[in-house]
Scaffold this active site. Structure first.
Site, PDB file in Angstrom:
ATOM      1  N   GLU A 142      65.540  -6.035   5.050  1.00  0.00           N
ATOM      2  CA  GLU A 142      66.121  -7.152   3.877  1.00  0.00           C
ATOM      3  C   GLU A 142      64.858  -8.186   3.791  1.00  0.00           C
ATOM      4  O   GLU A 142      64.152  -8.530   4.544  1.00  0.00           O
ATOM      5  CB  GLU A 142      67.054  -7.894   4.650  1.00  0.00           C
ATOM      6  CG  GLU A 142      67.532  -9.109   3.730  1.00  0.00           C
ATOM      7  CD  GLU A 142      68.919 -10.000   4.472  1.00  0.00           C
ATOM      8  OE1 GLU A 142      69.506 -10.691   3.789  1.00  0.00           O
ATOM      9  OE2 GLU A 142      68.902  -9.923   5.721  1.00  0.00           O
ATOM     10  N   LYS A 150      73.656  -8.581  -2.872  1.00  0.00           N
ATOM     11  CA  LYS A 150      74.299  -8.974  -1.666  1.00  0.00           C
ATOM     12  C   LYS A 150      75.858  -9.702  -1.864  1.00  0.00           C
ATOM     13  O   LYS A 150      75.677 -10.657  -2.681  1.00  0.00           O
ATOM     14  CB  LYS A 150      73.661  -9.836  -0.769  1.00  0.00           C
ATOM     15  CG  LYS A 150      73.893 -10.369   0.553  1.00  0.00           C
ATOM     16  CD  LYS A 150      72.748 -11.212   1.510  1.00  0.00           C
ATOM     17  CE  LYS A 150      73.094 -11.370   2.954  1.00  0.00           C
ATOM     18  NZ  LYS A 150      72.269 -11.877   3.556  1.00  0.00           N
ATOM     19  N   CYS A 195      73.016  -7.301   5.282  1.00  0.00           N
ATOM     20  CA  CYS A 195      72.962  -8.212   6.622  1.00  0.00           C
ATOM     21  C   CYS A 195      74.485  -8.545   6.444  1.00  0.00           C
ATOM     22  O   CYS A 195      75.338  -7.954   6.903  1.00  0.00           O
ATOM     23  CB  CYS A 195      72.060  -9.311   6.075  1.00  0.00           C
ATOM     24  SG  CYS A 195      71.314 -10.099   7.581  1.00  0.00           S
TER      25      CYS A 195
END
Length: 278
Positions: free
Chosen positions: A46, A116, A157
């Site tokens: 990331e 995301k 994440c």
């Protein structure tokens, strides 16, 4: 390659520094090394192109047609690998900035883009305080990519904490879940391994957590510990916090065996509802 064949996976656990060009060179070298050592699927961490600091994301942001995406495409094509390009700050025409992962096939063709969905806004007493939403906009779409090594479901994440998201990707055909992620030293020791293994057991898939290495003195020190869990929840490999190339063989026979012996997926559904109390 047939999707029921074994293949070697490479995770590039690199430290992210202030200089973008230095980060890009390091990423390129690790992708090339992974390919040279036989990896067919390579994953970057990331925000591999910039420090993990919310205030810096707009300064490092590039459009989807920008240099970093173009270079990732070239790395995939020149190395002949499926590349999950970790994530970078991506800006759109309206000036919004996203935490975005770009996925390429062996010819460098862009297969998908994941923005995301769940932004990392936390304030843990005595630990991490971070607000991605100060500078980032959340995505709103699931991302599945058909590749020569399987159907990849991609999250970033904080997305990994949401089991319903993982379940929906698997319900739609994902057989590997890939999470470029930069956990820190508050949540990493507590939840990193636990969460990745839970997603693997819940959905009987290989789950990959690709992390940046710890860089001492950084404003945000990454936990590292890139990890691969199999569909039984076993850890196939877990790194420490240092820079390294992680290589793991993905054995499709394991997935088939687990799914045959413990047939959970036939019950996977997306229409659960809470019944009223009688």
């Amino acid at each position: 390659m047939k999707t029921d064949e074994n293949f070697l996976l490479g995770l590039c656990q690199m430290a992210t520094r202030v200089a973008k060009e230095e980060n890009l060179r390091q990423a390129q070298q690790m992708v090339q090394q992974a390919a040279q050592e036989g990896c067919r699927l390579v994953v970057l961490p990331e925000m591999f192109s910039c420090p993990y600091q919310a205030a810096l994301f707009p300064k490092y942001a590039e459009p989807a047609e920008g240099e970093t995406v173009s270079r990732m495409s070239a790395w995939a094509r020149e190395s002949g690998v499926v590349l999950v390009g970790g994530s970078i700050p991506e800006c759109d025409e309206a000036g919004r900035v996203y935490n975005t992962s770009f996925v390429f096939d062996e010819q460098g063709v862009l297969l998908g883009r994941h923005r995301k969905m769940h932004l990392f806004d936390v304030d843990i007493a005595g630990g991490t305080c971070f607000r991605e939403s100060d500078t980032l906009t959340a995505g709103n779409e699931l991302t599945l990519c058909e590749t020569s090594v399987g159907v990849l479901g991609v999250g970033i994440c904080y997305d990994m904490r949401f089991g319903a998201m993982a379940g929906e990707m698997v319900r739609r055909g994902a057989d590997l879940l890939i999470y470029p992620a930069a956990f820190g030293w508050t949540t990493g020791p507590a939840h990193w391994e636990l969460t990745l293994r839970a997603r693997a057991v819940d959905h009987q898939v290989f789950v990959v957590g690709a992390a940046p290495a710890k860089l001492a003195g950084s404003v945000y020190e990454a936990y590292g510990h890139s990890l691969v869990a199999d569909p039984w929840g076993r850890i196939l490999f877990q790194a420490d916090e240092t820079e390294q190339l992680v290589k793991v063989e993905i054995d499709r026979a394991v997935q088939a065996k687990v799914r045959a012996e413990l047939p959970l997926l036939q019950h996977l559904r997306g229409d659960y509802r809470i019944l009223p109390q009688q």
